[in-house]
Motif scaffolding. Structure first.
Motif, short mmCIF file in Angstrom:
data_model
loop_
_atom_site.label_atom_id
_atom_site.label_comp_id
_atom_site.label_asym_id
_atom_site.label_seq_id
_atom_site.Cartn_x
_atom_site.Cartn_y
_atom_site.Cartn_z
N UNK A 272 -29.36 22.93 40.19
CA UNK A 272 -28.91 21.59 40.60
C UNK A 272 -28.84 21.40 42.12
N UNK A 273 -29.48 22.31 42.87
CA UNK A 273 -29.46 22.16 44.34
C UNK A 273 -30.52 21.17 44.81
N UNK A 274 -31.70 21.23 44.22
CA UNK A 274 -32.82 20.40 44.66
C UNK A 274 -32.78 19.06 43.95
N UNK A 275 -32.93 17.99 44.75
CA UNK A 275 -32.95 16.64 44.19
C UNK A 275 -34.21 15.92 44.64
N UNK A 276 -34.54 14.85 43.94
CA UNK A 276 -35.69 14.04 44.33
C UNK A 276 -35.34 13.22 45.57
N UNK A 277 -36.36 12.79 46.30
CA UNK A 277 -36.13 12.01 47.51
C UNK A 277 -35.32 10.76 47.23
N UNK A 281 -31.69 9.76 49.08
CA UNK A 281 -31.45 8.54 49.85
C UNK A 281 -30.14 7.86 49.46
N UNK A 282 -29.64 8.15 48.25
CA UNK A 282 -28.40 7.52 47.78
C UNK A 282 -27.16 8.36 48.09
N UNK A 283 -27.37 9.58 48.57
CA UNK A 283 -26.25 10.47 48.86
C UNK A 283 -25.67 10.20 50.25
N UNK A 287 -24.31 15.14 53.13
CA UNK A 287 -24.58 15.97 51.96
C UNK A 287 -26.08 16.19 51.73
N UNK A 288 -26.89 15.83 52.72
CA UNK A 288 -28.35 15.86 52.55
C UNK A 288 -28.98 16.89 53.48
N UNK A 289 -29.91 17.65 52.93
CA UNK A 289 -30.72 18.62 53.69
C UNK A 289 -32.18 18.38 53.29
N UNK A 290 -32.98 17.94 54.24
CA UNK A 290 -34.39 17.66 53.97
C UNK A 290 -35.26 18.79 54.51
N UNK A 291 -36.09 19.35 53.64
CA UNK A 291 -37.11 20.32 54.05
C UNK A 291 -38.42 19.59 54.13
N UNK A 292 -39.10 19.68 55.26
CA UNK A 292 -40.34 18.91 55.41
C UNK A 292 -41.45 19.72 56.03
N UNK A 311 -42.91 6.52 56.89
CA UNK A 311 -42.96 7.22 55.61
C UNK A 311 -42.55 6.27 54.49
N UNK A 312 -43.23 6.32 53.34
CA UNK A 312 -42.92 5.35 52.28
C UNK A 312 -41.54 5.54 51.64
N UNK A 313 -40.92 6.73 51.80
CA UNK A 313 -39.67 6.98 51.09
C UNK A 313 -38.50 7.33 51.99
N UNK A 314 -38.74 8.07 53.08
CA UNK A 314 -37.61 8.55 53.88
C UNK A 314 -38.02 8.56 55.35
#
Length: 549
Positions: A272-277, A281-283, A287-292, A311-314
């Motif tokens: 449950x650590x990895x979430x979809x983009x 965006x709703x968190x 509480x957000x860590x983005x790996x890119x 970027x289309x999402x973030x």
């Protein structure tokens, strides 16, 4: 041929394109098959791959292709080249795991992939290949010791001498020592960091800097690293979990490698650590860590688009903390600087190599390279991987380690080297070079096309449309001129009129001699270019279109 031939196909004189072969009695063993990302002057090019024409000669039989590790500069070209090479491919579990999606994407069918484990030994024709486990910035990396009829060849591949790596799998220095005791004919050594003094450091050295970033960050934390740096990704994932931040993975290449490494057991991801983009965006930002991906500033990469807010999402926000955990590959400095500037422009706090230690290299520094020389003690040495200055500095290190100058050769792509048990000499040059991949085209973009693209980018384009009488060659209507990228359209009216007049005069002058169309096109081209250059001091590409009616 009673001499062993070493054939560098790429990676000597440049960064990337790592590929080479050994030849004995018509049998060819190929090691690695890497690509290079395009430089700024390679307009429109997606990838650069080595020219393997030499390997496809009828008198040669390819006995196998061995991959040392899963980085793009060692496996990235294979999806394009394997359909032509048609040979079994050997590599470790992760290396082949990272290769499979690339082969699938390029529809490279019927690939014969054969897994080897670090420490394994396989026989390929006259070559006995041993995979020696080494520490690099990707798991499952190996050096190779190749037994040949005239002696052993050791290719270090990419490696470092970290005695305490995160995954607990250091370079097998004891095996290098043992091979050195037995006698090594030729050593091919990684020169990437031959200019850098000291030692490369450990992945563990990043623990404190990363913790400092996470301690200070009030908003989202974004870390860009190489998509294949599985050790770094594991480190970051563990820290994100400790700081109770959800992880979202941004960028197609990074997402694919993340999935592959996890499936093969090289990434340990807490439940449950990895979430979809979309979820990230709703968190709350803290509480957000983005790996890119995109640590090299590639214009279409996730980080570059994130930084430019395209970027289309973030996209970057004020309050974000961004870490670029990589150093620029030579030639990419401007792209990386542009990305950093965009991040700052939109309110992010940025950490990168110039400001602090947020990256350690996977390649040995000078002291480690000296250690390798003293362990292996080769009879002959050829530096590989890098631009000429890096090869030269590595050659000087071999001298410092006690190897005579006469036993060290600096060569570049296409310059073969021939060896027997007691001597080394330059062999014949063979056909090598760069093949440009543009879209679905492979090799259909050459130096002439790149030259034209540079001309278009620099001075623009003029199209001159002329209609002439089929019988007499006389002009039937005033020439039409269209320009693009030459001058602001609102300011170009007079130049367009002058160019049309020059084209008409060129037609009248040449129609009296009933010229061939090619001569007429040449006359129009020269006349229009002369007018434009006189008025603007620019030399656009001029394309005459002649219609006969």
């Amino acid at each position: 041929m009673d001499r062993l031939r070493y054939i560098p196909l790429g990676g000597l004189g440049e960064v990337g394109l790592n590929m080479w072969a050994l030849e004995w009695d018509g049998k060819l063993l190929i090691i690695d098959s890497g690509l290079m990302f395009p430089h700024g002057d390679m307009l429109g090019v997606d990838f650069v791959i080595p020219d393997v024409s030499y390997c496809l000669q009828k008198h040669l039989q390819i006995v196998g292709l061995f991959l040392t590790h899963g980085h793009e500069d060692h496996i990235g070209a294979l999806a394009f080249l394997l359909p032509r090479l048609k040979t079994p491919v050997y590599g470790t579990r992760l290396t082949l795991g990272l290769l499979r999606p690339k082969l699938k994407e390029r529809r490279a069918k019927d690939a014969d992939l054969r897994e080897v484990r670090p420490g394994d030994r396989i026989q390929l024709g006259p070559f006995g290949v041993e995979a020696i486990p080494v520490c690099h910035s990707i798991p499952d990396a190996v050096s190779v010791a190749i037994s040949t009829p005239v002696g052993k060849v050791i290719y270090t591949g990419d490696l470092k001498l970290d005695p305490n790596p995160l995954d607990g799998a250091p370079t097998d220095v004891a095996r290098f020592q043992q091979l050195g005791d037995e006698g090594v004919l030729l050593m091919l050594g990684d020169s990437t960091n031959a200019e850098k003094r000291g030692r490369s450091g450990s992945e563990r050295d990043l623990e404190a800097p990363f913790r400092a970033v996470l301690d200070q960050a009030k908003g989202r934390v974004v870390v860009a690293t190489f998509a294949s740096n599985i050790h770094r990704i594991q480190h970051l994932v563990r820290l994100a979990a400790e700081y109770k931040r959800k992880v979202a993975v941004v960028g197609r290449s990074l997402q694919q490698n993340f999935k592959t490494a996890q499936e093969l057991g090289f990434l340990d991801i807490p439940p449950n650590l990895v979430v979809r983009l979309e979820q990230a965006e709703k968190l709350p930002p803290q509480e957000v860590f983005l790996l890119t991906a995109g640590s090299q500033g590639e214009p279409m990469s996730a980080l570059a688009r994130f930084a430019s807010q395209s970027h289309p999402h973030v996209n970057v926000r004020s309050g974000d903390t961004v870490v670029i955990s990589a150093t620029p590959i030579p030639g990419n400095e401007l792209l990386v600087n542009r990305t950093v500037n965009n991040l700052y422009r939109h309110g992010a706090e940025v950490h990168y190599s110039e400001l602090g230690r947020v990256h350690v290299s996977g390649h040995a520094y000078r002291e480690e390279l000296l250690d390798l020389q003293r362990l292996i003690r080769p009879k002959f040495f050829i530096p590989v991987h890098g631009e000429y200055r890096q090869l030269l500095h590595h050659a000087r290190l071999a001298l410092e380690a006690g190897l005579p100058q006469s036993r060290i050769l600096i060569v570049e792509d296409g310059q073969t080297v021939e060896l027997d048990r007691e001597s080394i000499r330059l062999g014949p040059r063979v056909e090598t070079g760069r093949i440009y991949v543009d879209g679905i085209g492979i090799g259909d973009v050459g130096h002439v096309v790149l030259r034209d693209r540079k001309l278009l980018a620099h001075d623009g384009l003029m199209v001159v449309s002329v209609t002439v009488d089929r019988e007499s060659g006389a002009l039937r209507a005033r020439p039409e001129v269209i320009s693009r990228g030459l001058i602001d359209p609102q300011l170009s009216h007079e130049i367009i009129e002058d160019a049309a007049t020059a084209a008409a005069q060129a037609v009248r002058r040449t129609s009296e001699r009933e010229p061939e169309l090619t001569v007429l096109r040449g006359a129009i081209h020269d006349a229009v270019l002369a007018v434009v250059h006189t008025r603007t001091k620019r030399r656009p590409m001029v394309i005459p279109l002649v219609t006969e009616i």
